[in-house]
Design a protein around this motif. Structure first.
Motif, PDB file in Angstrom:
ATOM      1  N   GLN A   1      47.598  31.918  46.257  1.00  0.00           N
ATOM      2  CA  GLN A   1      48.581  32.852  45.693  1.00  0.00           C
ATOM      3  C   GLN A   1      48.036  34.274  45.737  1.00  0.00           C
ATOM      4  N   LEU A   2      46.742  34.390  45.433  1.00  0.00           N
ATOM      5  CA  LEU A   2      46.110  35.712  45.492  1.00  0.00           C
ATOM      6  C   LEU A   2      46.121  36.242  46.926  1.00  0.00           C
ATOM      7  N   ARG A   3      45.821  35.344  47.866  1.00  0.00           N
ATOM      8  CA  ARG A   3      45.852  35.750  49.278  1.00  0.00           C
ATOM      9  C   ARG A   3      47.224  36.291  49.648  1.00  0.00           C
ATOM     10  N   THR A   4      48.254  35.558  49.289  1.00  0.00           N
ATOM     11  CA  THR A   4      49.613  35.991  49.632  1.00  0.00           C
ATOM     12  C   THR A   4      49.947  37.319  48.960  1.00  0.00           C
ATOM     13  N   PHE A   5      49.601  37.428  47.695  1.00  0.00           N
ATOM     14  CA  PHE A   5      49.917  38.659  46.959  1.00  0.00           C
ATOM     15  C   PHE A   5      49.229  39.868  47.601  1.00  0.00           C
TER      16      PHE A   5
ATOM     17  N   GLU B   1      49.809  44.878  59.587  1.00  0.00           N
ATOM     18  CA  GLU B   1      49.490  43.449  59.441  1.00  0.00           C
ATOM     19  C   GLU B   1      47.997  43.199  59.690  1.00  0.00           C
ATOM     20  N   GLU B   2      47.442  43.884  60.685  1.00  0.00           N
ATOM     21  CA  GLU B   2      46.019  43.675  60.987  1.00  0.00           C
ATOM     22  C   GLU B   2      45.124  44.181  59.859  1.00  0.00           C
ATOM     23  N   ILE B   3      45.431  45.385  59.361  1.00  0.00           N
ATOM     24  CA  ILE B   3      44.638  45.917  58.241  1.00  0.00           C
ATOM     25  C   ILE B   3      44.783  45.005  57.019  1.00  0.00           C
ATOM     26  N   ALA B   4      46.005  44.577  56.749  1.00  0.00           N
ATOM     27  CA  ALA B   4      46.233  43.699  55.597  1.00  0.00           C
ATOM     28  C   ALA B   4      45.446  42.405  55.760  1.00  0.00           C
ATOM     29  N   GLY B   5      45.368  41.892  56.985  1.00  0.00           N
ATOM     30  CA  GLY B   5      44.619  40.659  57.245  1.00  0.00           C
ATOM     31  C   GLY B   5      43.128  40.842  56.992  1.00  0.00           C
ATOM     32  N   ILE B   6      42.578  41.942  57.474  1.00  0.00           N
ATOM     33  CA  ILE B   6      41.144  42.205  57.269  1.00  0.00           C
ATOM     34  C   ILE B   6      40.865  42.394  55.774  1.00  0.00           C
ATOM     35  N   TYR B   7      41.711  43.181  55.124  1.00  0.00           N
ATOM     36  CA  TYR B   7      41.530  43.416  53.684  1.00  0.00           C
ATOM     37  C   TYR B   7      41.563  42.087  52.916  1.00  0.00           C
ATOM     38  N   THR B   8      42.543  41.251  53.220  1.00  0.00           N
ATOM     39  CA  THR B   8      42.687  39.994  52.478  1.00  0.00           C
ATOM     40  C   THR B   8      41.500  39.071  52.743  1.00  0.00           C
ATOM     41  N   ASP B   9      41.111  38.948  53.996  1.00  0.00           N
ATOM     42  CA  ASP B   9      39.950  38.094  54.327  1.00  0.00           C
ATOM     43  C   ASP B   9      38.696  38.572  53.603  1.00  0.00           C
ATOM     44  N   MET B  10      38.432  39.872  53.678  1.00  0.00           N
ATOM     45  CA  MET B  10      37.222  40.403  53.037  1.00  0.00           C
ATOM     46  C   MET B  10      37.264  40.179  51.523  1.00  0.00           C
ATOM     47  N   THR B  11      38.444  40.374  50.941  1.00  0.00           N
ATOM     48  CA  THR B  11      38.548  40.219  49.489  1.00  0.00           C
ATOM     49  C   THR B  11      38.318  38.770  49.076  1.00  0.00           C
ATOM     50  N   LEU B  12      38.941  37.835  49.785  1.00  0.00           N
ATOM     51  CA  LEU B  12      38.747  36.425  49.440  1.00  0.00           C
ATOM     52  C   LEU B  12      37.277  36.034  49.604  1.00  0.00           C
ATOM     53  N   ALA B  13      36.671  36.517  50.688  1.00  0.00           N
ATOM     54  CA  ALA B  13      35.248  36.208  50.921  1.00  0.00           C
ATOM     55  C   ALA B  13      34.370  36.823  49.832  1.00  0.00           C
ATOM     56  N   SER B  14      34.787  37.965  49.310  1.00  0.00           N
ATOM     57  CA  SER B  14      33.975  38.658  48.294  1.00  0.00           C
ATOM     58  C   SER B  14      33.891  37.857  47.000  1.00  0.00           C
ATOM     59  N   LEU B  15      34.854  36.974  46.791  1.00  0.00           N
ATOM     60  CA  LEU B  15      34.887  36.177  45.560  1.00  0.00           C
ATOM     61  C   LEU B  15      34.167  34.842  45.714  1.00  0.00           C
ATOM     62  N   ALA B  16      33.915  34.457  46.967  1.00  0.00           N
ATOM     63  CA  ALA B  16      33.391  33.114  47.230  1.00  0.00           C
ATOM     64  C   ALA B  16      31.871  33.109  47.282  1.00  0.00           C
ATOM     65  N   ASN B  17      31.308  31.947  47.178  1.00  0.00           N
ATOM     66  CA  ASN B  17      29.857  31.777  47.291  1.00  0.00           C
ATOM     67  C   ASN B  17      29.406  31.832  48.723  1.00  0.00           C
ATOM     68  N   PRO B  18      28.129  32.047  48.951  1.00  0.00           N
ATOM     69  CA  PRO B  18      27.160  32.657  48.048  1.00  0.00           C
ATOM     70  C   PRO B  18      27.082  34.148  48.307  1.00  0.00           C
ATOM     71  N   VAL B  19      26.344  34.889  47.497  1.00  0.00           N
ATOM     72  CA  VAL B  19      26.105  36.301  47.800  1.00  0.00           C
ATOM     73  C   VAL B  19      24.962  36.352  48.815  1.00  0.00           C
ATOM     74  N   PRO B  20      25.212  36.858  50.011  1.00  0.00           N
ATOM     75  CA  PRO B  20      24.275  36.730  51.124  1.00  0.00           C
ATOM     76  C   PRO B  20      22.823  37.144  50.841  1.00  0.00           C
ATOM     77  N   GLY B  21      22.592  38.399  50.521  1.00  0.00           N
ATOM     78  CA  GLY B  21      21.205  38.850  50.384  1.00  0.00           C
ATOM     79  C   GLY B  21      20.428  38.059  49.357  1.00  0.00           C
ATOM     80  N   LEU B  22      21.135  37.592  48.350  1.00  0.00           N
ATOM     81  CA  LEU B  22      20.450  36.924  47.259  1.00  0.00           C
ATOM     82  C   LEU B  22      19.891  35.573  47.660  1.00  0.00           C
ATOM     83  N   VAL B  23      20.463  34.963  48.678  1.00  0.00           N
ATOM     84  CA  VAL B  23      19.953  33.651  49.061  1.00  0.00           C
ATOM     85  C   VAL B  23      19.156  33.696  50.356  1.00  0.00           C
ATOM     86  N   SER B  24      19.425  34.687  51.212  1.00  0.00           N
ATOM     87  CA  SER B  24      18.808  34.630  52.536  1.00  0.00           C
ATOM     88  C   SER B  24      17.895  35.806  52.859  1.00  0.00           C
ATOM     89  N   ALA B  25      17.909  36.862  52.049  1.00  0.00           N
ATOM     90  CA  ALA B  25      17.133  38.050  52.438  1.00  0.00           C
ATOM     91  C   ALA B  25      15.691  37.955  51.945  1.00  0.00           C
TER      92      ALA B  25
END
Lengths: 208, 208
Positions: A90-94, A184-208
């Protein structure tokens, strides 16, 4: 309109949509403070006095632009809730629909965010209430996604909502309709990045 | 100052920092357009004429505020490059330090983003060049991280940089120093979410 009675001088068209469009153009170009009802009337091609059939003041025009924008936003909220079963979808669609609306209504969005401050009294309060509703909607979806273990638990829904809205609201300041990407392309990139920003894991914290 | 020679009437202190601080206060409160050099002089406690020892015009004050802000940003760029070996860690440091600087200099940042437009000629050009440098720095780190397979290849570095900067620039509009979170905490959440937005798989696309 060849059958129109002769001698009719009153223009009975509802010119409200034209007037709102002209106001958007003028407020965006000159800024609300410097714009006048005469500027709006000039674009519509009527005398300034004729505007008073439709609106009582310059501030009312600004208020209508803001209220219409928020109506659009409320519709998108409902569509998003109807479109999917999980809060993350729902968040993705919104976010996707909202970003496209912003990107195809840049002038209006710019006025909402930059000129809304000129409203006074109840009108200002209404726009502020709208802002809180927008924020609360996103926050509630993040809250639900978190309780369903779909996103990191260390994400504070209030702060996350502010950051997500910040990137979204800012789009109207940099997007160029004649640039490389479609809305549509900008909206797609924005939505993908936002959804990824909420998901696990935070990169540097586990792999850096 | 008991040993100060009697009869000295000229105040030899360098009052430039005071004047800049007063200008930040006034431009933030009244907006640049409505503010006057007299307002600035009143806060410093000098006659308006005394300001001309230090600056030639109101616009020069605004320009100095913007240039100083950008200097700070350039220093953070250098520190970030020195602080780590990988582009993603450099980006993390840059965003974290920049967010903290924004959050502890909210009035200055607000002026930079909202009043910088009043600059003219070379000064306006300089601020625009600074904006492009800021954007190019973030984009170049994303570019390098992408070529080292540290982030998703479907992320366009130019658009990603705009969205990342958008969320950052917008922080000064909603952060409340008397709220729940310290600048460090907000900067931490912002940085984590941003790094995750570049590196993580997009949740809905893989699991929904």
């Amino acid at each position: 309109m060849a059958t129109r009675p002769k001698g009719r001088t009153i223009d009975r068209r509802n010119r409200e949509p034209e007037i709102l469009a002209a106001a958007i153009e003028v407020f965006h170009k000159k800024g609300y403070a410097a714009a006048s009802l005469r500027d709006v009337a000039d674009i519509v091609g009527v005398l300034k006095g004729s505007l008073y059939h439709y609106i009582s003041s310059k501030e009312e025009l600004l208020a209508r632009i803001c209220v219409e924008s928020h109506k659009q936003s409320s519709m998108i909220m409902q569509e998003s809730l109807d479109s999917a079963d999980t809060p993350l979808d729902q968040l993705r669609t919104f976010l996707h629909k909202t970003a496209i609306w912003y990107l195809t209504n840049i002038e209006r969005v710019h006025i909402y965010f930059n000129e809304g401050k000129w409203l006074t009294g109840d009108r200002l309060e209404e726009v502020r209430t709208q802002g809180r509703e927008f924020h609360a909607f996103i926050r509630s979806l993040i809250d639900r996604a978190r309780s369903e273990d779909r996103i990191r638990t260390d994400v504070d829904p209030r702060v996350a909502a502010q950051l997500i809205i910040g990137a979204l609201n800012n789009i109207s300041t940099w997007y160029r309709p004649d640039g490389l990407y479609s809305p549509e392309e900008i909206a797609g990139i924005y939505t993908d990045m936002t959804l990824a920003s909420l998901a696990n894991p935070v990169p540097g914290l586990v792999s850096a």
